[in-house]
Design an enzyme around this catalytic site. Structure first.
Site, PDB file in Angstrom:
ATOM      1  N   ARG A  23       0.859  -1.191   0.000  1.00  0.00           N
ATOM      2  CA  ARG A  23       0.000   0.000   0.000  1.00  0.00           C
ATOM      3  C   ARG A  23       0.893   1.238   0.000  1.00  0.00           C
ATOM      4  O   ARG A  23       1.950   1.240   0.616  1.00  0.00           O
ATOM      5  CB  ARG A  23      -0.868  -0.043   1.262  1.00  0.00           C
ATOM      6  CG  ARG A  23      -1.900   1.016   1.374  1.00  0.00           C
ATOM      7  CD  ARG A  23      -2.834   0.757   2.569  1.00  0.00           C
ATOM      8  NE  ARG A  23      -3.679  -0.387   2.287  1.00  0.00           N
ATOM      9  CZ  ARG A  23      -3.944  -1.370   3.152  1.00  0.00           C
ATOM     10  NH1 ARG A  23      -3.428  -1.339   4.364  1.00  0.00           N
ATOM     11  NH2 ARG A  23      -4.736  -2.363   2.819  1.00  0.00           N
ATOM     12  N   GLU A 123      -4.983 -14.038   8.597  1.00  0.00           N
ATOM     13  CA  GLU A 123      -4.156 -13.553   7.487  1.00  0.00           C
ATOM     14  C   GLU A 123      -2.668 -13.737   7.822  1.00  0.00           C
ATOM     15  O   GLU A 123      -1.874 -14.139   6.970  1.00  0.00           O
ATOM     16  CB  GLU A 123      -4.464 -12.072   7.225  1.00  0.00           C
ATOM     17  CG  GLU A 123      -3.721 -11.482   6.058  1.00  0.00           C
ATOM     18  CD  GLU A 123      -4.030  -9.999   5.836  1.00  0.00           C
ATOM     19  OE1 GLU A 123      -3.338  -9.397   4.999  1.00  0.00           O
ATOM     20  OE2 GLU A 123      -4.943  -9.454   6.487  1.00  0.00           O
TER      21      GLU A 123
END
Length: 176
Positions: A23, A123
Site C-alpha cells: 500500500r 491472514e
C-alpha cells in the site's frame, strides 16, 4: 543518511515480507523526522493498493513510526473521538522522501475508550506460511504485540492524552 525536514511532504510505502508493494499513501506532511522517529499527518490523502485500487482517507490522521519498534500507530481524528489503527510491522527506514516498512498482517484497532481488538490473525498465519516468515520474525512480532498492548493500557506514546491532538494542531500550521 538523508532525512526529510519538518514540513516536507513524504510518501509512505508499505511492503510485504516478499518485497512486493502492499500500500502507498501518496502524501503525508512530516511533523517530526529523525533517524529513530517519524511523525506525520495527512487528511484526505490518496492511497494506492497493490492491486491498483485507490481510495482517499476520510479523516485527519497522525502517523507514528519508530526505528526500534516493530509496529506503527495511526491515530484517526473522528467526530466521536480518536481511533487508532496499529500495524505490526518492521521498523521504518528512510529512502529520501519515502518512509518504508514491511507490514506483517497483524493489527490492533483501538477505540476512543481505549478498548481494543486484535485483527487479521488468520491472514498472518496464511502469509507466514506463504512467505516463509522465519521463526525469529514470529518471536519479534509476538513480543512487540505484547509491548504495543502495554503501550495502549498504559496510555504511552501516541496513546497518551493530547498526543494526537497536539500533533494535529501542529499539522494545521502547514495547511494554509
Amino acid at each position: 543518511m538523508f532525512i526529510p525536514k519538518e514540513g516536507d511532504k513524504i510518501q509512505i510505502q508499505s511492503y510485504k515480507h516478499s518485497g512486493n508493494v502492499h500500500r502507498i499513501w501518496e502524501e503525508t506532511t512530516l511533523l517530526k523526522g529523525t533517524r529513530s522517529v517519524a511523525i506525520g499527518a495527512n487528511d484526505r490523502t490518496l492511497v494506492m493498493e497493490a492491486d491498483g485500487r485507490t481510495w482517499i482517507t476520510r479523516e485527519p490522521a497522525i502517523c507514528y513510526f519508530h526505528a526500534k519498534h516493530w509496529f506503527n500507530i495511526i491515530g484517526m481524528l473522528r467526530d466521536d473521538g480518536i481511533y487508532y489503527y496499529c500495524n505490526l510491522s518492521s521498523p521504518f527506514a528512510w529512502d529520501r522522501n519515502i518512509l518504508k516498512y514491511i507490514d506483517y498482517d497483524l493489527d490492533i484497532k483501538v477505540f476512543p475508550d481505549m478498548t481494543f481488538s486484535i485483527l487479521d490473525e488468520d491472514e498472518y498465519k496464511i502469509h507466514s506460511k506463504q512467505m516463509n516468515y522465519p521463526d525469529e520474525i514470529d518471536y519479534i512480532l509476538k513480543k512487540n504485540m505484547d509491548d504495543l498492548i502495554r503501550w495502549i493500557r498504559g496510555r504511552k506514546g501516541p496513546f497518551a492524552p493530547d498526543f494526537v491532538d497536539n500533533w494535529y494542531e501542529r499539522y494545521l500550521t502547514y495547511r494554509s
